[in-house]
Design a protein around this motif. Structure first.
Motif, PDB file in Angstrom:
ATOM      1  N   ILE A  86     121.959 -21.150 -52.826  1.00 15.35           N
ATOM      2  CA  ILE A  86     122.850 -21.852 -53.149  1.00 15.35           C
ATOM      3  C   ILE A  86     123.433 -20.284 -53.236  1.00 15.35           C
TER       4      ILE A  86
ATOM      5  N   LEU B 144     129.251 -26.925 -49.215  1.00 16.17           N
ATOM      6  CA  LEU B 144     128.105 -26.259 -49.601  1.00 16.17           C
ATOM      7  C   LEU B 144     127.627 -24.947 -48.947  1.00 16.17           C
TER       8      LEU B 144
ATOM      9  N   CYS C  32     127.196 -20.407 -52.012  1.00 12.35           N
ATOM     10  CA  CYS C  32     128.659 -20.575 -51.981  1.00 12.35           C
ATOM     11  C   CYS C  32     128.570 -22.200 -52.103  1.00 12.35           C
ATOM     12  N   VAL C  33     129.896 -22.947 -53.124  1.00  7.42           N
ATOM     13  CA  VAL C  33     130.399 -24.161 -52.543  1.00  7.42           C
ATOM     14  C   VAL C  33     131.989 -24.157 -52.706  1.00  7.42           C
TER      15      VAL C  33
ATOM     16  N   PHE D 209     127.983 -32.862 -57.763  1.00  8.74           N
ATOM     17  CA  PHE D 209     129.165 -31.731 -57.603  1.00  8.74           C
ATOM     18  C   PHE D 209     130.214 -33.089 -57.270  1.00  8.74           C
TER      19      PHE D 209
ATOM     20  N   THR E 108     124.384 -22.334 -48.039  1.00  6.69           N
ATOM     21  CA  THR E 108     122.689 -21.737 -48.487  1.00  6.69           C
ATOM     22  C   THR E 108     122.049 -21.715 -47.229  1.00  6.69           C
TER      23      THR E 108
ATOM     24  N   VAL F 253     120.480 -32.111 -50.825  1.00 13.56           N
ATOM     25  CA  VAL F 253     121.565 -31.586 -50.579  1.00 13.56           C
ATOM     26  C   VAL F 253     122.061 -33.114 -50.745  1.00 13.56           C
TER      27      VAL F 253
ATOM     28  N   VAL G 295     124.429 -26.303 -59.733  1.00 18.87           N
ATOM     29  CA  VAL G 295     123.355 -24.954 -58.715  1.00 18.87           C
ATOM     30  C   VAL G 295     122.173 -24.325 -59.525  1.00 18.87           C
TER      31      VAL G 295
ATOM     32  N   TYR H  43     126.623 -27.539 -44.852  1.00 20.79           N
ATOM     33  CA  TYR H  43     126.700 -29.045 -45.483  1.00 20.79           C
ATOM     34  C   TYR H  43     128.285 -29.622 -45.439  1.00 20.79           C
TER      35      TYR H  43
ATOM     36  N   PHE I  40     122.673 -33.399 -55.355  1.00 23.12           N
ATOM     37  CA  PHE I  40     123.602 -31.468 -54.677  1.00 23.12           C
ATOM     38  C   PHE I  40     124.783 -32.408 -55.468  1.00 23.12           C
ATOM     39  N   PHE I  41     125.481 -32.756 -54.236  1.00 21.97           N
ATOM     40  CA  PHE I  41     126.945 -33.532 -53.702  1.00 21.97           C
ATOM     41  C   PHE I  41     127.802 -34.649 -54.582  1.00 21.97           C
TER      42      PHE I  41
END
Length: 140
Positions: free
Chosen positions: A2, A83, A4-5, A102, A85, A95, A134, A71, A98-99
């Protein structure tokens, strides 16, 4: 990995952007996040073309670039999570998970009575939680 978010408000204002790479790539990642907003708007406004339903928060792969995959996730309040990656073989279930994490961290951050809705998220606790999420994926 990852790289960047981002959290983008319902008026496309950046609420939180965190990159996990060198400072040289930060501007490029901000540009990628900004470009992904157009794809999100297109999918939300034309759900029949994109194949996603409006009740589905996970928008899936927004677009791939040469080095990155982007994403998206859209909350009920039209806040967008993005997101970026470098992994080219990421499973959608990872994913989605993860979301979800998040999104939970975001809800905790904006539930703070001292947070002003629509303003940048400056909470150090939120930044630490995002870094932990992350890191927990072993993607950083």
């Amino acid at each position: 990995m990852i790289v960047c978010v981002a959290v983008v408000g319902h008026q496309n204002n950046p609420l939180y952007i965190q990159s996990f790479t060198d400072a040289d790539d930060a501007l490029k990642l901000h540009h990628i996040v900004h470009c992904s907003l157009d794809v999100i708007e297109e999918r939300v406004n034309n759900p029949k073309k994109s194949g996603t339903t409006l009740n589905e928060a996970f928008l899936g792969l927004l677009y791939p670039t040469l080095n990155y995959k982007v994403y998206g996730y859209l909350t009920n309040t039209k806040v967008k999570f993005i997101l970026v990656t470098t992994d080219l073989d990421v499973r959608d279930t990872d994913v989605r998970t993860f979301f979800r994490k998040f999104h939970a961290a975001y809800v905790d951050a904006v539930s703070n009575p001292f947070h002003v809705p629509g303003k940048r998220i400056t909470s150090r606790n939120f930044a630490q939680t995002v870094s932990n999420i992350v890191g927990s994926y072993g993607l950083n």
